[in-house]
Each structure stands twice: as C-alpha cells, then as structure tokens.
Design an enzyme around this catalytic site. Sequence first.
Site, PDB file in Angstrom:
ATOM      1  N   CYS A   8      10.922  12.205  49.092  1.00  0.00           N
ATOM      2  CA  CYS A   8      11.328  12.686  50.751  1.00  0.00           C
ATOM      3  C   CYS A   8      10.726  14.259  50.196  1.00  0.00           C
ATOM      4  O   CYS A   8      10.399  14.609  49.219  1.00  0.00           O
ATOM      5  CB  CYS A   8      12.502  13.634  51.087  1.00  0.00           C
ATOM      6  SG  CYS A   8      13.696  11.835  51.642  1.00  0.00           S
TER       7      CYS A   8
ATOM      8  N   ARG B 272       4.868  11.024  46.025  1.00  0.00           N
ATOM      9  CA  ARG B 272       6.027  11.136  46.062  1.00  0.00           C
ATOM     10  C   ARG B 272       6.595   9.448  46.459  1.00  0.00           C
ATOM     11  O   ARG B 272       8.452   9.382  45.769  1.00  0.00           O
ATOM     12  CB  ARG B 272       7.113  12.678  46.607  1.00  0.00           C
ATOM     13  CG  ARG B 272       6.616  13.372  46.248  1.00  0.00           C
ATOM     14  CD  ARG B 272       7.356  14.521  46.862  1.00  0.00           C
ATOM     15  NE  ARG B 272       8.517  15.305  46.882  1.00  0.00           N
ATOM     16  CZ  ARG B 272       8.890  16.160  45.593  1.00  0.00           C
ATOM     17  NH1 ARG B 272       7.962  16.715  44.984  1.00  0.00           N
ATOM     18  NH2 ARG B 272      10.197  16.090  46.052  1.00  0.00           N
TER      19      ARG B 272
ATOM     20  N   TRP C 288      12.080   9.510  52.724  1.00  0.00           N
ATOM     21  CA  TRP C 288      12.157   8.481  51.910  1.00  0.00           C
ATOM     22  C   TRP C 288      14.103   7.956  51.896  1.00  0.00           C
ATOM     23  O   TRP C 288      14.660   8.275  51.880  1.00  0.00           O
ATOM     24  CB  TRP C 288      12.330   8.048  49.819  1.00  0.00           C
ATOM     25  CG  TRP C 288      12.060   6.759  49.356  1.00  0.00           C
ATOM     26  CD1 TRP C 288      10.680   6.523  49.000  1.00  0.00           C
ATOM     27  CD2 TRP C 288      12.854   6.291  48.733  1.00  0.00           C
ATOM     28  NE1 TRP C 288      11.375   5.441  47.936  1.00  0.00           N
ATOM     29  CE2 TRP C 288      12.477   5.238  47.517  1.00  0.00           C
ATOM     30  CE3 TRP C 288      14.271   6.037  48.852  1.00  0.00           C
ATOM     31  CZ2 TRP C 288      13.421   4.562  46.342  1.00  0.00           C
ATOM     32  CZ3 TRP C 288      14.982   5.894  47.674  1.00  0.00           C
ATOM     33  CH2 TRP C 288      14.861   5.056  46.612  1.00  0.00           C
TER      34      TRP C 288
ATOM     35  N   ASN D 240      15.947  16.886  51.847  1.00  0.00           N
ATOM     36  CA  ASN D 240      15.559  16.125  50.105  1.00  0.00           C
ATOM     37  C   ASN D 240      16.780  15.410  49.820  1.00  0.00           C
ATOM     38  O   ASN D 240      17.227  17.552  49.465  1.00  0.00           O
ATOM     39  CB  ASN D 240      14.981  16.461  49.522  1.00  0.00           C
ATOM     40  CG  ASN D 240      14.270  16.020  48.314  1.00  0.00           C
ATOM     41  OD1 ASN D 240      14.915  14.985  48.880  1.00  0.00           O
ATOM     42  ND2 ASN D 240      13.184  16.364  47.717  1.00  0.00           N
ATOM     43  N   GLY D 241      17.275  14.721  49.398  1.00  0.00           N
ATOM     44  CA  GLY D 241      18.598  14.558  48.633  1.00  0.00           C
ATOM     45  C   GLY D 241      19.792  13.841  50.068  1.00  0.00           C
ATOM     46  O   GLY D 241      19.249  12.623  50.608  1.00  0.00           O
TER      47      GLY D 241
ATOM     48  N   GLU E 279       6.712   0.185  27.979  1.00  0.00           N
ATOM     49  CA  GLU E 279       6.167   0.990  28.711  1.00  0.00           C
ATOM     50  C   GLU E 279       4.549  -0.518  29.735  1.00  0.00           C
ATOM     51  O   GLU E 279       4.821  -0.247  30.220  1.00  0.00           O
ATOM     52  CB  GLU E 279       5.699   1.946  28.388  1.00  0.00           C
ATOM     53  CG  GLU E 279       4.787   2.580  28.703  1.00  0.00           C
ATOM     54  CD  GLU E 279       5.121   3.518  30.041  1.00  0.00           C
ATOM     55  OE1 GLU E 279       6.358   2.985  30.192  1.00  0.00           O
ATOM     56  OE2 GLU E 279       4.647   3.485  31.215  1.00  0.00           O
TER      57      GLU E 279
ATOM     58  N   LYS F 130       4.228  -1.022  33.310  1.00  0.00           N
ATOM     59  CA  LYS F 130       3.810  -0.650  33.990  1.00  0.00           C
ATOM     60  C   LYS F 130       3.263  -1.241  34.744  1.00  0.00           C
ATOM     61  O   LYS F 130       2.910  -1.710  35.827  1.00  0.00           O
ATOM     62  CB  LYS F 130       2.262  -0.095  32.570  1.00  0.00           C
ATOM     63  CG  LYS F 130       1.624   1.382  32.537  1.00  0.00           C
ATOM     64  CD  LYS F 130       2.044   2.568  33.321  1.00  0.00           C
ATOM     65  CE  LYS F 130       3.150   2.974  33.979  1.00  0.00           C
ATOM     66  NZ  LYS F 130       4.322   3.826  33.219  1.00  0.00           N
TER      67      LYS F 130
ATOM     68  N   GLU G 191       5.665  -2.212  38.193  1.00  0.00           N
ATOM     69  CA  GLU G 191       5.697  -1.874  39.480  1.00  0.00           C
ATOM     70  C   GLU G 191       4.600  -1.385  40.047  1.00  0.00           C
ATOM     71  O   GLU G 191       4.729  -1.411  40.758  1.00  0.00           O
ATOM     72  CB  GLU G 191       6.365  -0.594  38.330  1.00  0.00           C
ATOM     73  CG  GLU G 191       5.087   0.488  37.651  1.00  0.00           C
ATOM     74  CD  GLU G 191       5.256   1.743  37.376  1.00  0.00           C
ATOM     75  OE1 GLU G 191       6.126   2.386  37.894  1.00  0.00           O
ATOM     76  OE2 GLU G 191       4.838   2.442  36.328  1.00  0.00           O
TER      77      GLU G 191
ATOM     78  N   HIS H 197      16.514 -16.467  20.546  1.00  0.00           N
ATOM     79  CA  HIS H 197      17.873 -16.253  20.434  1.00  0.00           C
ATOM     80  C   HIS H 197      17.567 -17.102  22.602  1.00  0.00           C
ATOM     81  O   HIS H 197      19.033 -16.390  23.193  1.00  0.00           O
ATOM     82  CB  HIS H 197      18.379 -14.915  20.543  1.00  0.00           C
ATOM     83  CG  HIS H 197      18.905 -14.799  19.001  1.00  0.00           C
ATOM     84  ND1 HIS H 197      19.435 -16.098  18.594  1.00  0.00           N
ATOM     85  CD2 HIS H 197      17.921 -14.131  18.313  1.00  0.00           C
ATOM     86  CE1 HIS H 197      18.894 -15.325  17.559  1.00  0.00           C
ATOM     87  NE2 HIS H 197      18.199 -14.139  17.142  1.00  0.00           N
TER      88      HIS H 197
ATOM     89  N   LYS I  56       8.058   8.995  43.542  1.00  0.00           N
ATOM     90  CA  LYS I  56       7.390   9.847  42.131  1.00  0.00           C
ATOM     91  C   LYS I  56       8.852  10.242  41.322  1.00  0.00           C
ATOM     92  O   LYS I  56       8.412  10.578  40.113  1.00  0.00           O
ATOM     93  CB  LYS I  56       6.119  10.348  42.498  1.00  0.00           C
ATOM     94  CG  LYS I  56       5.762  11.635  41.453  1.00  0.00           C
ATOM     95  CD  LYS I  56       5.083  10.597  40.266  1.00  0.00           C
ATOM     96  CE  LYS I  56       4.691  11.254  38.819  1.00  0.00           C
ATOM     97  NZ  LYS I  56       4.228   9.870  37.824  1.00  0.00           N
TER      98      LYS I  56
END
Length: 611
Positions: free
Chosen positions: A2, A27, A77, A103-104, A483, A487, A490, A506, A606
């Site tokens: 948002c 974002r 969003w 936003n929230g 990481e 990367k 996503e 295992h 973001k």
Amino acid sequence: MCGIVGFIGEEQAAPILLDGLARLEYRGYDSAGVAVYDRENNALSVHKAKGRLKVLSDLLQGGAAVEGTIGIGHTRWATHGAPSDVNSHPQVSQRGKIAVVHNGIIENYAELKAFLLANGVEFRSETDTEVIAQLIEYFYRGDILTAVNRVLHRIQGAYALGILCVDTPDQLIAVRKDSPLILGYGDGCSFLASDVTAIIRHTREISYMEDGEVAVLTRTGIQCYDHLMQPVQKEVVRVDWEIDAAEKGGYEHFMFKEIMEQPDALRRCISPRIRDGEVFFEDFVFDADYIRNIDRIFIVACGSSYHVGMVGKYTLERLTRKPVEVSLASEFRYMDPIIDERTLVVVISQSGETLDTMAALREARRLGAKILSIVNVVGSSIARESDQVLYTWAGPEIAVATTKGYTTQLAMVDLLGLYFARVLGTIQPEEYREVLTGLSELPEKMERVLQDRDGVQYLASQYFNHRSIFFVGRNLDYALGLEGSLKLKEISYIHSEAYASGELKHGTISLIEDGTLVVALGTYGKLFEKAMSNVVEVKSRGADVLALTTESRREEMARTANAVITIPDVSDILLPSLGVVPLQLFAYYVALMNGCDIDKPRNLAKSVTVE
Ligand code: F6R
C-alpha cells in the site's frame, strides 16, 4: 505494501498524485485510485482501477483529465476484500463527504461496521478502510478534526491515513499509527506520502510522523498534533540522496541496477566505519561494560534480513564467543522468548517498517532487552525505536527482491562482530586486521564478481527451464543457500529449496533424479571436502550440479560438478558477501528468461506493514 500520496498546492493535483504513486509501485499493489476535490461541483472526484497503475493513468490521461489542486492517491495491496475497483482506495463515505486512503489493518473493523450498519449506514466495499470513512462521516458535525479524533479513539490496529473532506477543501489530514507516513514541505504546497521516493521530485524537506500524530496540511504549511491533540513542533530534515538513486538510470530493471550498485553501496556502508585501522561507530551508545555483560545475542528479522541473521549467527559467535540465537520475527512474537536485560537484540530490516519485526522489537524491549538495529531507511520506525541504530546507507532500494540491502546488512554484521570482538578481546590482532582489510577490499572484489556476469547469464540460459531447483551447502554456505534459493523463487516462480547438505540423506535426496538441478555451495574452505562429497552423492543420483566455490578450488570442483562459478578468495566470514552476488545474478537472468515481472513479483510487497 500500500502506497499513499497526498498533495495540496496551486498545481493540478492528479498528475502529481499519479507520479507519486508510480514511485511507490515498487512497494507492491494490485489496484490504484485517486480522489481530488472538484471545486466546480463542490464534490470529490474519485477514480479507481484494479490492476497496474497504468490502467488508472490511461483512464485519466496521466491526470490531465481531473481538475483540482488538492487530492489523495493510493496503491492497494489487498487484505480485506479481493482486488477490485470497488475495494480500491480512496474509500468514500455514504454521503460523499469524506475520502480516505489507508495503509495497514483495522482490527476491530467488523464490530465497527456492525455498529454503523445498525445505524443505517450502507457499505459498498468489503474493506476495513470504508469503515473509517463512514465512521468519520457518522461523527462529523462540521469540524473534521474533531470527527477524525473521535474515530481514532475507536479504531484499533495499524494505520497511516490520508483524509480529504469536501467541506474543508483547503486542507488535508494525515494520521499515523504503526504504519509509515512522512510529510513534505514545498513552496506553496504540502505533501504526505508513505515514503520519500514519492515526493522527492517536489521537495527534500520532510518530517517523519510519529505514532498517534495527526497532521493538518495546507498550502502554506503543516500543523502537527499529538494523540491528545496538543500542537507539536516537527523537526524538518533534509533528504540528501540524489533523485537518480530512485530512477532506473538506463537499466532495464531496478533489481539489476541495485545488483550492480552493490560495490558502491558497500563503500558507503564500510568506509566511514573504519578509522585508523579500527572499526568506528559514531555516537555508539553501548560501552565496554555493557558489551561484556551481554550474555546472549538474539537476532530477529524476516525474509532476506533473516538470512543475514543466519550468516550473522556464524559470524558473531565466531568473533565474540557469545551465544547467538536467530529468530524469524513473526515467530519471535509468539514464542515466549527467554530474554532479559542481559540480552542484546539485534533487529535487521532494510525498510525499517516490517510490522512483524517491529512487533518483535517491542516485545524484546518489554522483556528488558536493549535493541540494536541494522536498518537502511533513515528515520524509519524500527530505527527510531532502537537504542542504537546502525544505518547501512545502501541508498533507496526499489526492486522488491533485496540485493544491496542484503549485502550491506552483512557488512554491518561483520563490522559489529569485529567491534565487539575487539572490546571483548576474543579476536587475535592478526585476524582482526585480516578481516578488516578484507572488508575494505570487498567492494573491489565484488566488482570482479560482477564483471563475470556473462558466465552466469550463460548458465542461466542452460537451466532457466528447470521447474525445481535445490541449493545445498553447509554452515556459512547453507545460510548463503537460503538467500540464493529465496532470490530465485521469489522472482522466477521456480520452486526451489535450500538444504543443509548433511540433511540430504535424511529425506531430500529421494527427490534427486536424472536432470534435477542442484546448486552446490562450496565456498567455505574448512568444509570443502564435505561439500565435494555431497556433490558426488547427488551426481551419482543423476543431478546436474552447478557449483559455487572460490578461485583456488575451481579445478578441484570442476572435476565433478557440471559447471562451476567462482568468487575471489576472502576470509571465511566474508564469503557469503561475495557468494551471494552470482546467486542474485542467476536468479535475475533465470527470471528474465522466463519473462517474469522482475521488479514487482506477483503477490509480493516491498515493505510488509501488515502481519
Ligand atoms: C526478499 C526480501 C524480503 C525482505 C523481508 C524483510 O528479497 O526482500 O524477504 O527481506 O520482507 O524486509 P525488511 O528487511 O525491510 O524488514
């Protein structure tokens, strides 16, 4: 997650709002909208559209089609209610008096909605935000500030709000609680925004709103009030980074630009922290007594920042000989952590606004711990609530997938480890010098890694159509694999997982079959032989092995792996900082070859400001 923009001035508002929203696209969002006061009709002119901002912008001819000099805009969003035109913000009250961008999350919105429904208010959307707009109108008796204040006493949750009232067309209202919001001071105009990138083209003079504050924006200035509606004097700070930092500057994607910027970002992060051969932190609040007294370090973070924490555990334990625990911030909140005043909690966050991380910070503080945060965004909430903040100074990171954010966080953890080790006497002078010299040479070595990007691009072209990829490694290489795997998945949407190599037998090894791609990480010299035996293990089950190792081990690795990428030899602790770069490039090229929306991967945001 948002984005909010608000403008009041003499110029046409809609183009400014749309431009601001475009700067906040990174974002993450699924719909967009603007509300502008239309003086001729004395009404709010509201335009919303599901999908990319371009849909809205085309509809409004880049804003030219909407008259008016005061307005609010939003990229949404979805949380409450699916992405749709009607659920987009601004949300407008029943009689059209109030428009709100938010936003929230309003946690008690269902209860408030039931109250309003019982009082005859009709709702159009499924959003929690509409409840705010309706509630303001419900309480409105001619004084908008009083109505907003009454609503603030009733809503619970996290919110940054931009509010426009048709009866007060010469002012905008901004409210902040647990969601970021900044104010911008222009010449004959004022702004509100989720972050600086949205308004930096218009002003560099900004203030950060604090939790509970309400601001009234007019053409001539901004007046802020605290939660008791007492006027407060805001500190105005000047943003000193260049506009180019938030532009693509000729690159096709922000992510690629930010990968390439890493050597410079590291220089900005490291150089000022080394003085006369020693790590130096300006105005560092933790003295030697405090550092000696720490009996445990807890690192909390989310996503890639958590992966920095995974590397950080190795680094800090090795350098300081203090026990280090790493926890996902989202788990930390609910795990009843064993923490007291002798625990140092290291909070890592690029944005400084991640809600789970923020909540973990507050929980740690409640339990008596001191907070040291490693943050990129200056003045962000996490930075402001910490006892000590170490800024990474990576510059604005726009691509959703973090790159320079990650590498500068790693460098800061290394600097912190060295600083503590020196105070504690847990490092030999030779090792201290070796790692510190290695750190100052890191940017140059990273430049060499980046120069070899064509090789990585070629390998990506060989493997981009795999649908499942495994990253395996031990110790530091396992943390690095986490990481590398994140990367890749996503931004390319290819299923990928990272495993500690020793765990293969295992369970996971049953997934390896002819042609499975395994990215074997073997940069850590001490465990190189072990890494080699894992390569043999998966190769003999048919895997294609793409290996990452150091230059000095290339030949050995090449005897078994199908392909090898190398990085320069450096001190162990610094290996992940270089090793991550080819993995970032690999993810980037694979995503590019799969035609993915690299800077804005689906469903991702973001700055994750909801739980
Ligand atoms: C992945 C990524 C995310 C963030 C995570 C935490 O590329 O960027 O996993 O690392 O959302 O964000 P910050 O560091 O802003 O708290």
